[in-house]
Design a protein around this motif. Structure first.
Motif, PDB file in Angstrom:
ATOM      1  N   LYS A 204      -8.861 -17.305   0.162  1.00 38.14           N
ATOM      2  CA  LYS A 204      -7.562 -17.062  -0.462  1.00 38.14           C
ATOM      3  C   LYS A 204      -6.937 -15.772   0.049  1.00 38.14           C
ATOM      4  O   LYS A 204      -5.718 -15.670   0.186  1.00 38.14           O
ATOM      5  N   PHE A 205      -7.772 -14.784   0.354  1.00 32.82           N
ATOM      6  CA  PHE A 205      -7.277 -13.492   0.816  1.00 32.82           C
ATOM      7  C   PHE A 205      -7.408 -13.334   2.333  1.00 32.82           C
ATOM      8  O   PHE A 205      -6.515 -12.777   2.977  1.00 32.82           O
ATOM      9  N   ASP A 206      -8.514 -13.794   2.885  1.00 31.11           N
ATOM     10  CA  ASP A 206      -8.745 -13.621   4.329  1.00 31.11           C
ATOM     11  C   ASP A 206      -7.673 -14.296   5.180  1.00 31.11           C
ATOM     12  O   ASP A 206      -7.375 -13.854   6.282  1.00 31.11           O
ATOM     13  N   LYS A 207      -7.120 -15.381   4.667  1.00 27.19           N
ATOM     14  CA  LYS A 207      -6.131 -16.125   5.462  1.00 27.19           C
ATOM     15  C   LYS A 207      -4.766 -15.444   5.513  1.00 27.19           C
ATOM     16  O   LYS A 207      -3.962 -15.758   6.401  1.00 27.19           O
ATOM     17  N   VAL A 208      -4.499 -14.525   4.587  1.00 30.74           N
ATOM     18  CA  VAL A 208      -3.123 -14.014   4.503  1.00 30.74           C
ATOM     19  C   VAL A 208      -2.986 -12.494   4.509  1.00 30.74           C
ATOM     20  O   VAL A 208      -1.923 -11.984   4.855  1.00 30.74           O
ATOM     21  N   ILE A 209      -4.024 -11.759   4.134  1.00 31.16           N
ATOM     22  CA  ILE A 209      -3.855 -10.319   3.932  1.00 31.16           C
ATOM     23  C   ILE A 209      -4.146  -9.506   5.198  1.00 31.16           C
ATOM     24  O   ILE A 209      -5.200  -9.636   5.809  1.00 31.16           O
ATOM     25  N   CYS A 210      -3.172  -8.677   5.580  1.00 28.19           N
ATOM     26  CA  CYS A 210      -3.343  -7.659   6.618  1.00 28.19           C
ATOM     27  C   CYS A 210      -2.986  -6.308   5.998  1.00 28.19           C
ATOM     28  O   CYS A 210      -2.038  -6.219   5.211  1.00 28.19           O
ATOM     29  N   PHE A 211      -3.721  -5.280   6.339  1.00 22.47           N
ATOM     30  CA  PHE A 211      -3.469  -3.957   5.781  1.00 22.47           C
ATOM     31  C   PHE A 211      -2.702  -3.092   6.782  1.00 22.47           C
ATOM     32  O   PHE A 211      -3.008  -3.078   7.974  1.00 22.47           O
ATOM     33  N   CYS A 212      -1.700  -2.370   6.272  1.00 28.40           N
ATOM     34  CA  CYS A 212      -0.931  -1.449   7.100  1.00 28.40           C
ATOM     35  C   CYS A 212      -0.551  -0.229   6.266  1.00 28.40           C
ATOM     36  O   CYS A 212      -0.944  -0.118   5.103  1.00 28.40           O
ATOM     37  N   ASP A 213       0.219   0.685   6.839  1.00 23.94           N
ATOM     38  CA  ASP A 213       0.652   1.881   6.107  1.00 23.94           C
ATOM     39  C   ASP A 213       1.638   1.519   5.004  1.00 23.94           C
ATOM     40  O   ASP A 213       2.496   0.641   5.183  1.00 23.94           O
ATOM     41  N   LEU A 214       1.527   2.214   3.872  1.00 19.46           N
ATOM     42  CA  LEU A 214       2.493   2.043   2.793  1.00 19.46           C
ATOM     43  C   LEU A 214       3.894   2.387   3.291  1.00 19.46           C
ATOM     44  O   LEU A 214       4.874   1.700   2.951  1.00 19.46           O
ATOM     45  N   TYR A 215       4.009   3.429   4.104  1.00 19.29           N
ATOM     46  CA  TYR A 215       5.302   3.848   4.656  1.00 19.29           C
ATOM     47  C   TYR A 215       5.954   2.701   5.421  1.00 19.29           C
ATOM     48  O   TYR A 215       7.148   2.424   5.263  1.00 19.29           O
ATOM     49  N   THR A 216       5.160   2.003   6.241  1.00 21.92           N
ATOM     50  CA  THR A 216       5.682   0.900   7.057  1.00 21.92           C
ATOM     51  C   THR A 216       6.173  -0.240   6.178  1.00 21.92           C
ATOM     52  O   THR A 216       7.264  -0.789   6.388  1.00 21.92           O
ATOM     53  N   SER A 217       5.381  -0.607   5.189  1.00 24.44           N
ATOM     54  CA  SER A 217       5.730  -1.725   4.320  1.00 24.44           C
ATOM     55  C   SER A 217       6.986  -1.421   3.493  1.00 24.44           C
ATOM     56  O   SER A 217       7.873  -2.271   3.346  1.00 24.44           O
ATOM     57  N   VAL A 218       7.081  -0.191   2.956  1.00 27.08           N
ATOM     58  CA  VAL A 218       8.261   0.209   2.184  1.00 27.08           C
ATOM     59  C   VAL A 218       9.499   0.212   3.076  1.00 27.08           C
ATOM     60  O   VAL A 218      10.583  -0.249   2.680  1.00 27.08           O
ATOM     61  N   LYS A 219       9.347   0.715   4.292  1.00 25.92           N
ATOM     62  CA  LYS A 219      10.462   0.786   5.230  1.00 25.92           C
ATOM     63  C   LYS A 219      10.959  -0.610   5.601  1.00 25.92           C
ATOM     64  O   LYS A 219      12.161  -0.883   5.651  1.00 25.92           O
ATOM     65  N   LEU A 220      10.030  -1.516   5.869  1.00 20.20           N
ATOM     66  CA  LEU A 220      10.403  -2.878   6.247  1.00 20.20           C
ATOM     67  C   LEU A 220      11.092  -3.612   5.092  1.00 20.20           C
ATOM     68  O   LEU A 220      11.938  -4.476   5.314  1.00 20.20           O
ATOM     69  N   ASN A 221      10.741  -3.273   3.870  1.00 18.36           N
ATOM     70  CA  ASN A 221      11.373  -3.884   2.703  1.00 18.36           C
ATOM     71  C   ASN A 221      12.740  -3.293   2.414  1.00 18.36           C
ATOM     72  O   ASN A 221      13.519  -3.857   1.648  1.00 18.36           O
ATOM     73  N   GLY A 222      13.021  -2.118   3.004  1.00 14.32           N
ATOM     74  CA  GLY A 222      14.288  -1.448   2.737  1.00 14.32           C
ATOM     75  C   GLY A 222      14.334  -0.796   1.377  1.00 14.32           C
ATOM     76  O   GLY A 222      15.412  -0.653   0.786  1.00 14.32           O
ATOM     77  N   TRP A 223      13.183  -0.383   0.851  1.00 13.31           N
ATOM     78  CA  TRP A 223      13.110   0.226  -0.465  1.00 13.31           C
ATOM     79  C   TRP A 223      13.246   1.741  -0.369  1.00 13.31           C
ATOM     80  O   TRP A 223      13.135   2.339   0.702  1.00 13.31           O
ATOM     81  N   GLU A 224      13.438   2.354  -1.533  1.00  8.16           N
ATOM     82  CA  GLU A 224      13.450   3.804  -1.616  1.00  8.16           C
ATOM     83  C   GLU A 224      12.030   4.341  -1.457  1.00  8.16           C
ATOM     84  O   GLU A 224      11.046   3.617  -1.661  1.00  8.16           O
ATOM     85  N   LYS A 225      11.918   5.617  -1.142  1.00  4.94           N
ATOM     86  CA  LYS A 225      10.623   6.211  -0.848  1.00  4.94           C
ATOM     87  C   LYS A 225       9.660   6.140  -2.027  1.00  4.94           C
ATOM     88  O   LYS A 225       8.436   5.995  -1.859  1.00  4.94           O
ATOM     89  N   ASP A 226      10.178   6.236  -3.254  1.00  2.00           N
ATOM     90  CA  ASP A 226       9.296   6.244  -4.420  1.00  2.00           C
ATOM     91  C   ASP A 226       9.058   4.838  -4.981  1.00  2.00           C
ATOM     92  O   ASP A 226       8.390   4.682  -6.011  1.00  2.00           O
ATOM     93  N   GLN A 227       9.589   3.822  -4.317  1.00  2.00           N
ATOM     94  CA  GLN A 227       9.400   2.447  -4.778  1.00  2.00           C
ATOM     95  C   GLN A 227       8.186   1.798  -4.101  1.00  2.00           C
ATOM     96  O   GLN A 227       7.806   2.165  -2.992  1.00  2.00           O
ATOM     97  N   ALA A 228       7.605   0.818  -4.792  1.00  2.00           N
ATOM     98  CA  ALA A 228       6.461   0.074  -4.261  1.00  2.00           C
ATOM     99  C   ALA A 228       6.381  -1.262  -4.985  1.00  2.00           C
ATOM    100  O   ALA A 228       7.133  -1.507  -5.945  1.00  2.00           O
ATOM    101  N   SER A 229       5.470  -2.117  -4.530  1.00  2.00           N
ATOM    102  CA  SER A 229       5.277  -3.388  -5.236  1.00  2.00           C
ATOM    103  C   SER A 229       4.608  -3.152  -6.582  1.00  2.00           C
ATOM    104  O   SER A 229       4.798  -3.920  -7.520  1.00  2.00           O
ATOM    105  N   GLY A 230       3.817  -2.087  -6.644  1.00  2.00           N
ATOM    106  CA  GLY A 230       3.151  -1.773  -7.900  1.00  2.00           C
ATOM    107  C   GLY A 230       2.016  -0.800  -7.701  1.00  2.00           C
ATOM    108  O   GLY A 230       1.891  -0.159  -6.648  1.00  2.00           O
ATOM    109  N   ALA A 231       1.177  -0.707  -8.729  1.00  2.00           N
ATOM    110  CA  ALA A 231      -0.006   0.157  -8.679  1.00  2.00           C
ATOM    111  C   ALA A 231      -1.221  -0.646  -9.118  1.00  2.00           C
ATOM    112  O   ALA A 231      -1.152  -1.463 -10.049  1.00  2.00           O
TER     113      ALA A 231
END
Length: 420
Positions: A204-231
């Motif tokens: 369920k996880f091995d097929k889809v999950i890749c890990f990268c920098d939080l900075y990269t993921s936030v930037k690609l989403n176009g979010w603000e610096k203090d925003q994230a998917s969650g904690a």
């Protein structure tokens, strides 16, 4: 007087049990069979409990490794699996850290993308993590390479992919791969370096999950610096999952951030109901096995005790003729049965714990990871559970023998003297 009767019964039972010169052709095999029945039954019970506990905890720890115990995220994200952001600034992180029972808090941001090589492509989910991310789980499941130092301040263009993804795309450690991100009519491309490859065997996880920098993921989403998917929240003790969840619901849920987004939370069991329901069913299997094995051991002991009583009819008659009461004779044979059960339990513990140790150190029994999520049968040695199984086995077997022991009451001294 009562103590004297008990000592007499115990003394007589010990003499009978230790009588090596007994030439009877039936009782000795019956004793061996009864001892073997208890030993095998106890060994199977210890193994069953050990395997199920090891399996449950191994799978649970793997699922928690990807998502921790509790996740705090945007309320909308829990309703339709959308990737709506929510503010995860230092103040909200501090609130979560100060909740009793919380061990660690880490931010994450998800971004869907496509990894493409010259020959193939694959849709994946980029999980952006930062310096606060606990990489213990990833290190324990790392196959090749290293775990990059992920950051929330800058992007390193290094990713960690699963062995499943690497095999499907023909990627190797150190390879460069392009990722494409589609937002409406806009397509963006970014090149990543494969820094490490992990494998958990959780498809369920091995097929889809890749890990990268939080900075990269936030930037690609176009979010603000203090925003994230969650904690993601790790607990000090998994058994306090519901208690800590209630505290989070009380302090965090239904509150809003400065962008007007609503906080909500979900436990790992709520996020993965199918896996945890399946694991709970294993408990039922263990109870069935324990019940069957106790019944086998009990029936074997009852049969053995009846055979022994019948073969000792002459001795019982003599004891009655000498004035021994039925109660004392019954206690004698019950003590005799306890000696048999005790010896069987000793061998059962040796066999059970020995097989557990063999599997733990050698992994001799293997499994198909695509079906069972693990390569070898996991085992867990829990002294409390093993002790409980031993005590329950002894009590059930002795209680089951009380009724058959009353057979001595129907043996008459005069008739028993002629019994051969």
């Amino acid at each position: 007087m009562q103590a004297g009767k008990m000592n007499f019964a115990l003394y007589t039972a010990r003499k009978i049990y230790n009588d090596k010169g007994d030439k009877r052709q039936v009782s000795r095999p019956a004793i061996r069979i009864a001892t073997a029945g208890v030993a095998i039954g106890l060994a199977v019970m210890i193994l069953s409990a050990s395997v199920v506990m090891g399996f449950k905890h191994t799978i649970r720890d793997k699922v928690i490794g990807f998502g921790c115990n509790i996740t705090v995220t945007n309320f909308l994200a829990l309703q339709d699996d959308s990737h709506c952001p929510v503010s995860m600034n230092d103040s909200i992180i501090d609130v979560l850290k100060n909740i009793d029972g919380v061990k660690h808090v880490q931010r994450y941001a998800m971004k869907q993308g496509i990894l493409k090589t010259q020959n193939d492509f694959m849709g994946v989910m980029f999980k952006g993590v930062a310096e606060d991310y606990d990489t213990t789980f990833i290190h324990n499941n790392l196959v090749e390479g290293i775990v990059p130092k992920f950051s929330s301040e800058s992007g390193s263009n290094k990713i960690l992919i699963s062995k499943t993804t690497a095999d499907n795309l023909g990627l190797k450690l150190g390879d460069k791969v392009f990722a494409y991100f589609i937002d409406g009519n806009d397509v963006r491309a970014r090149r990543f370096d494969v820094a490490g490859i992990y494998q958990t065997n959780l498809a369920k996880f091995d097929k889809v999950i890749c890990f990268c920098d939080l900075y990269t993921s936030v930037k690609l989403n176009g979010w603000e610096k203090d925003q994230a998917s969650g904690a993601e929240i790790t607990l000090e003790n998994y058994d306090r999952l519901e208690t800590v969840e209630k505290s989070i619901v009380k302090k965090i849920n239904r509150t809003t951030d400065k962008y007007g987004e609503t906080y909500s939370s979900e436990t790992v069991e709520q996020m993965n109901p199918q896996i945890f329901t399946w694991l709970d069913l294993l408990d039922l299997n263990v109870w069935i096995i324990l019940a069957l094995m106790v019944c086998v051991a009990g029936i074997t002991m009852i049969s053995g005790l009846l055979i022994i009583i019948l073969e000792r009819t002459n001795m019982i008659g003599i004891m009655k003729a000498l004035g021994t009461r039925n109660k004392t004779i019954r206690h004698t044979f019950l003590w005799f049965a306890v000696f048999i059960i005790g010896r069987g339990m000793l061998w059962g513990n040796i066999m059970g714990t020995g097989l557990i140790a063999l599997q733990h150190f050698t992994g001799i029994v293997t499994l198909d990871p695509t079906t069972y999520y693990v390569n070898t049968v996991p085992v867990e040695f829990d002294f409390i559970i093993i002790a409980a199984i031993n005590i329950a086995t002894l009590i059930v077997c002795v209680v089951a023998l009380i009724a058959p022991s009353y057979l001595v009451s129907f043996i008459h001294p005069a008739k028993s003297m002629r019994y051969e």
